[in-house]
Design a protein around this motif. Sequence first.
Motif, short mmCIF file in Angstrom:
data_model
loop_
_atom_site.label_atom_id
_atom_site.label_comp_id
_atom_site.label_asym_id
_atom_site.label_seq_id
_atom_site.Cartn_x
_atom_site.Cartn_y
_atom_site.Cartn_z
N LEU A 1 0.83 -1.20 0.00
CA LEU A 1 0.00 0.00 0.00
C LEU A 1 0.87 1.25 0.00
CD1 LEU A 1 -2.71 -1.16 2.55
CD2 LEU A 1 -3.06 -0.77 0.09
N SER A 2 1.95 1.21 0.76
CA SER A 2 2.86 2.35 0.81
C SER A 2 3.52 2.59 -0.54
CB SER A 2 3.93 2.12 1.89
OG SER A 2 3.33 2.03 3.15
N GLY A 3 3.84 1.51 -1.24
CA GLY A 3 4.40 1.65 -2.58
C GLY A 3 3.44 2.33 -3.54
N ILE A 4 2.16 1.99 -3.42
CA ILE A 4 1.14 2.66 -4.24
C ILE A 4 1.10 4.14 -3.90
CG2 ILE A 4 -1.34 2.83 -4.70
CD1 ILE A 4 -1.43 -0.26 -4.21
N ARG B 1 -7.62 -2.43 -3.71
CA ARG B 1 -8.69 -3.40 -3.46
C ARG B 1 -8.21 -4.84 -3.64
NH1 ARG B 1 -13.01 -0.26 -2.51
NH2 ARG B 1 -12.91 1.84 -3.36
N MET B 2 -7.28 -5.06 -4.56
CA MET B 2 -6.69 -6.40 -4.73
C MET B 2 -5.87 -6.78 -3.50
SD MET B 2 -5.65 -6.39 -8.77
CE MET B 2 -4.55 -7.77 -8.56
N ILE B 3 -5.12 -5.82 -2.98
CA ILE B 3 -4.33 -6.08 -1.77
C ILE B 3 -5.26 -6.44 -0.61
CG2 ILE B 3 -2.85 -4.98 -0.03
CD1 ILE B 3 -1.58 -3.43 -2.45
N LEU B 4 -6.34 -5.70 -0.48
CA LEU B 4 -7.29 -6.02 0.59
C LEU B 4 -7.88 -7.42 0.43
CD1 LEU B 4 -9.14 -2.61 1.04
CD2 LEU B 4 -7.58 -3.73 2.66
N THR B 5 -8.11 -7.82 -0.81
CA THR B 5 -8.62 -9.17 -1.07
C THR B 5 -7.56 -10.21 -0.76
OG1 THR B 5 -10.12 -8.35 -2.76
CG2 THR B 5 -9.57 -10.69 -2.84
N GLU B 6 -6.33 -9.97 -1.23
CA GLU B 6 -5.25 -10.93 -1.03
C GLU B 6 -4.92 -11.12 0.45
OE1 GLU B 6 -0.53 -11.46 -2.15
OE2 GLU B 6 -1.70 -9.95 -3.20
#
Length: 107
Positions: free
Chosen positions: A28-31, A64-69
Motif C-alpha cells: 500500500l505504501s508503494g502505491i 482493493r486487490m491487496i485487501l482481497t489478497e
Amino acid sequence: MDTFSAFSSIDYQSIRAKTPAEMAIKRLSGIGEVLSGLDIDTIHSQADVSRALRTLDTADKCIRMILTEFRSERTKDVIREANRLIDSIELARDEISSLHRASGVPS
C-alpha cells in the motif's frame, strides 16, 4: 499543489515486512509513493486528465486487490492505510474533475 502530498506521508525505507500484514502495508505504501509523483499542475489537456484518472483508477484497483489478497491479515493498520489511500484517490479525482470543468481543458 498539495493534493498528492497526502500519498507520501510514510517513510517507505523504514518499512520491513515481517508479517503478511506488514507486507500489505508495504505494498500500500508503494502505491502511495507512486501516486505522490502525480502533479496536478501538469494537467493541461484531455489526454492529461485521462492519464491522471487512469492512474488513480489503477491504484484504486490495486488497493482493493491487496485487501482481497490479505483478507485474513486485515489489521487496523492495513485497513487504515487502505482507507487513507482510497480517500486521497477520491479527493484527487474530484479535484481533477473540478479543474477540468473550471479551466475548460479541451475535450
